[in-house]
Motif scaffolding. Structure first.
Motif, mmCIF file in Angstrom:
data_model
loop_
_atom_site.group_PDB
_atom_site.id
_atom_site.type_symbol
_atom_site.label_atom_id
_atom_site.label_comp_id
_atom_site.label_asym_id
_atom_site.label_seq_id
_atom_site.Cartn_x
_atom_site.Cartn_y
_atom_site.Cartn_z
ATOM 1 N N ILE A 177 0.859 -1.182 0.000
ATOM 2 C CA ILE A 177 0.000 0.000 0.000
ATOM 3 C C ILE A 177 0.896 1.233 0.000
ATOM 4 N N THR A 178 0.437 2.305 -0.635
ATOM 5 C CA THR A 178 1.235 3.527 -0.722
ATOM 6 C C THR A 178 0.583 4.628 0.104
ATOM 7 N N PRO A 179 1.275 5.197 1.079
ATOM 8 C CA PRO A 179 0.704 6.264 1.904
ATOM 9 C C PRO A 179 0.337 7.486 1.067
ATOM 10 N N PRO A 180 -0.829 8.073 1.306
ATOM 11 C CA PRO A 180 -1.243 9.264 0.577
ATOM 12 C C PRO A 180 -0.657 10.546 1.149
ATOM 13 N N SER A 181 -0.053 10.439 2.340
ATOM 14 C CA SER A 181 0.486 11.632 2.997
ATOM 15 C C SER A 181 1.610 11.214 3.938
ATOM 16 N N ASP A 182 2.462 12.174 4.303
ATOM 17 C CA ASP A 182 3.531 11.870 5.261
ATOM 18 C C ASP A 182 2.979 11.679 6.665
ATOM 19 N N ALA A 183 1.859 12.324 6.972
ATOM 20 C CA ALA A 183 1.244 12.148 8.289
ATOM 21 C C ALA A 183 0.877 10.687 8.504
ATOM 22 N N ASN A 184 0.428 10.026 7.445
ATOM 23 C CA ASN A 184 0.112 8.604 7.516
ATOM 24 C C ASN A 184 1.250 7.751 6.985
ATOM 25 N N GLY A 185 2.402 8.395 6.792
ATOM 26 C CA GLY A 185 3.579 7.694 6.306
ATOM 27 C C GLY A 185 4.713 7.824 7.292
ATOM 28 N N CYS A 186 5.774 8.508 6.889
ATOM 29 C CA CYS A 186 6.998 8.538 7.694
ATOM 30 C C CYS A 186 6.881 9.374 8.959
ATOM 31 N N LEU A 187 5.758 10.082 9.142
ATOM 32 C CA LEU A 187 5.577 10.887 10.354
ATOM 33 C C LEU A 187 4.680 10.203 11.385
ATOM 34 N N GLN A 188 4.286 8.961 11.133
ATOM 35 C CA GLN A 188 3.266 8.363 12.010
ATOM 36 C C GLN A 188 3.794 7.903 13.367
ATOM 37 N N ASP A 189 5.109 7.668 13.491
ATOM 38 C CA ASP A 189 5.654 7.157 14.747
ATOM 39 C C ASP A 189 6.487 8.210 15.465
ATOM 40 N N VAL A 190 6.445 8.188 16.777
ATOM 41 C CA VAL A 190 7.157 9.152 17.617
ATOM 42 C C VAL A 190 8.619 8.767 17.856
ATOM 43 N N HIS A 191 8.973 7.534 17.584
ATOM 44 C CA HIS A 191 10.247 6.964 18.036
ATOM 45 C C HIS A 191 11.490 7.725 17.591
ATOM 46 N N TRP A 192 11.553 8.115 16.337
ATOM 47 C CA TRP A 192 12.775 8.758 15.854
ATOM 48 C C TRP A 192 12.964 10.143 16.454
ATOM 49 N N SER A 193 11.871 10.803 16.819
ATOM 50 C CA SER A 193 12.020 12.110 17.478
ATOM 51 C C SER A 193 12.673 11.938 18.849
ATOM 52 N N ALA A 194 12.471 10.779 19.461
ATOM 53 C CA ALA A 194 13.052 10.502 20.777
ATOM 54 C C ALA A 194 14.431 9.861 20.681
ATOM 55 N N GLY A 195 14.913 9.657 19.460
ATOM 56 C CA GLY A 195 16.228 9.038 19.299
ATOM 57 C C GLY A 195 16.229 7.546 19.509
ATOM 58 N N LEU A 196 15.079 6.890 19.374
ATOM 59 C CA LEU A 196 14.970 5.457 19.661
ATOM 60 C C LEU A 196 15.316 4.625 18.430
ATOM 61 N N PHE A 197 16.529 4.763 17.937
ATOM 62 C CA PHE A 197 16.986 3.969 16.808
ATOM 63 C C PHE A 197 17.486 2.622 17.323
#
Length: 504
Positions: free
Chosen positions: A396-416
């Protein structure tokens, strides 16, 4: 000084460190629930300060001296004893923490707080450009962290160690590749079956306030102690703690999607039950801490999916559900409801995805974050790379970044390095559940009778109370008699979805 005296000093030091860290946990919980919009900058400074204090205490020279003394003692020879467990695990952490400069620790905490607010705004506005500079900063900080730790093959190896000790990019990649090879045909069979779940029953009007009451009642019924915890609302559900008798869970509500809040609540309750089941007298020390995030995730996924999406659970809760939502549930029969909550199809959002496709969402994130950490993917190229992988892996292809690469909080917290633990948790959960059923008998019949204590008691004895006396791999072998395998999970998925979608 005797080993007992040295251990007493170390334990007192660790308790004070845990006190400071728990304040940080409470501050972070408040940030994601009730912090005023303009309080972000000051909160970032608070978190940086607390992180600095914890790091300084965790790398104190005296702590290193005490650990060195204990390592040479007879009392520490048994790795599962109190002193043996504490010495082994704190030595491992001390070695890692002393490699990190204090200013780097504070900068990561400061940046993660600011990046969280940027991510929230970016997702709400569907504007990746708002988050991109913060992602770039966080990536740079995480690479510095990996370099400070040191690694042999990949900087990702140094980061995943914080969440799943002993795992590497290669070992996790191998597990996920094998899992993907079996999941892909299963998902293709579901899509090609031509059978549709009656999911419209989940999109009726479910009053949010009533959802909150019903979800809390379910959490309490399966064993969560609300005298030692609470449930609040946030943008991205999580479970944290502020002390041995203070577990903070969060969820989110959608009037026209009952499953979103309810299964998020069960998921976080699984985490909360683990936290409440850890030995409180060892709070802040390895015997009172979770083994790994993968084991932690096994508890949340077990209660969410293996219990909460099972027929037995809803034989008990279907009647109360109809009483709570008489209009929305009018004319809905138990089998239709069971099929609806177990609908499987390619979807956009990881936290709302089904059991069959969930691990495909994790694979996307693992491959992308590994590529970013290793320098093979620039943050500016993330949206396009995300959409490409979703199309090829999830279907499936996301229609927006909000429902794509912005959907998770983890990278903002540095949780790599965090995301793979979700799939490991799914594997652990199925293998543990099989063993629990072998030991206890027909769990579905127990759930149908509203009896959840037998399973919780089994988990408390075999997993929660163990703390970190065993590694994750040792725990699986000890509890199930076998090494971790994807077979129990795939066997369950094939049986469930083969029945629902008429194949296999």
């Amino acid at each position: 000084m005797s080993a007992a005296e040295t251990f007493a000093k170390l334990r007192a030091h660790a308790r004070e460190t845990a006190l400071v860290a728990s304040i940080g946990g409470l501050v972070e919980w408040d940030e994601q629930t009730y912090l005023p919009p303009s309080g972000g900058d000051w909160r970032a400074e608070q978190q940086a300060y607390l992180a600095g204090v914890v790091h300084a205490r965790s790398t104190a020279p005296a702590l290193g001296e005490w650990l060195a003394e204990l390592r040479d003692s007879d009392e520490a020879r048994d790795p599962e004893s109190d002193i043996g467990c504490v010495t082994r695990e704190l030595s491992r952490r001390y070695e890692r923490e002393t490699k990190l400069p204090g200013d780097l620790v504070e900068e990561i905490a400061r940046t993660s707080s600011k990046a969280h607010h940027a991510w929230t705004t970016a997702r709400r506005s569907d504007d990746f450009a708002i988050f991109r500079p913060w992602l770039e900063q966080m990536l740079a900080l995480q690479r510095r962290k990996a370099e400070a730790f040191g690694y042999e093959a990949s900087p990702y190896d140094a980061l995943i160690e914080d969440y799943e000790p002993g795992e590497t990019a290669e070992s996790v990649g191998s597990v996920l590749t094998g899992l993907r090879a079996e999941l892909a045909p299963l998902v293709q069979a579901i899509v090609g079956s031509g059978v549709a779940a009656p999911s419209e029953v989940l999109r009726e009007s479910f009053d949010v306030e009533t959802q909150a009451i019903f979800g809390k009642a379910a959490a309490q019924a399966i064993g969560f102690d609300f005298a030692s915890g609470r449930l609040d609302v946030t943008a991205h559900p999580f479970c944290g703690g502020a002390g041995p008798n203070d577990v903070r869970m969060t969820t989110r509500y959608n009037e026209h999607d009952f499953a979103d809040a309810f299964f998020s609540t069960l998921h976080e309750t699984g985490h909360g039950l683990y936290e409440q089941g850890l030995p409180g007298e060892w709070f802040g020390l390895p015997p009172g801490e979770a083994i790994s995030l993968g084991i932690h995730e096994s508890q949340s996924r077990m209660w969410e999916n293996l219990v909460g999406r099972g027929r037995g659970f809803w034989r008990h809760f279907f009647g109360p559900l109809g009483e709570a939502f008489p209009v929305a549930m009018k004319g809905v029969d138990p089998e239709s409801w069971y099929f609806a909550i177990n609908e499987a199809k390619p979807s956009l959002i990881r936290t709302e995805s089904d059991e069959a496709t969930y691990n495909l969402h994790v694979i996307v994130r693992f491959e992308l974050e590994r590529a970013m950490i290793e320098g093979d993917l620039l943050p500016s190229d993330l949206p396009a790379a995300w959409n490409e992988k979703y199309a090829s892996i999830v279907g499936i292809t996301p229609p927006s970044d909000a429902n794509g690469c912005l959907q998770d909080v983890h990278w903002s917290a540095g949780l790599f390095g965090y995301f793979p633990t979700y799939s490991l948790g799914n594997l652990y959960s199925a293998q543990f559940f099989d063993q629990a059923e072998a030991d206890l008998g027909d769990l579905e019949a127990m759930f149908a009778a509203g009896e959840f204590d037998p399973l919780l008691g089994w988990l408390r004895k075999n997993i929660h109370q163990v703390g970190q006396r065993l590694s994750a791999s040792q725990l699986v072998e000890r509890v199930t008699g076998k090494p971790l395998s994807h077979e129990p999970l795939m066997r369950r998925l094939k049986a469930k979805f083969g029945e629902l979608y008429g194949f296999g």
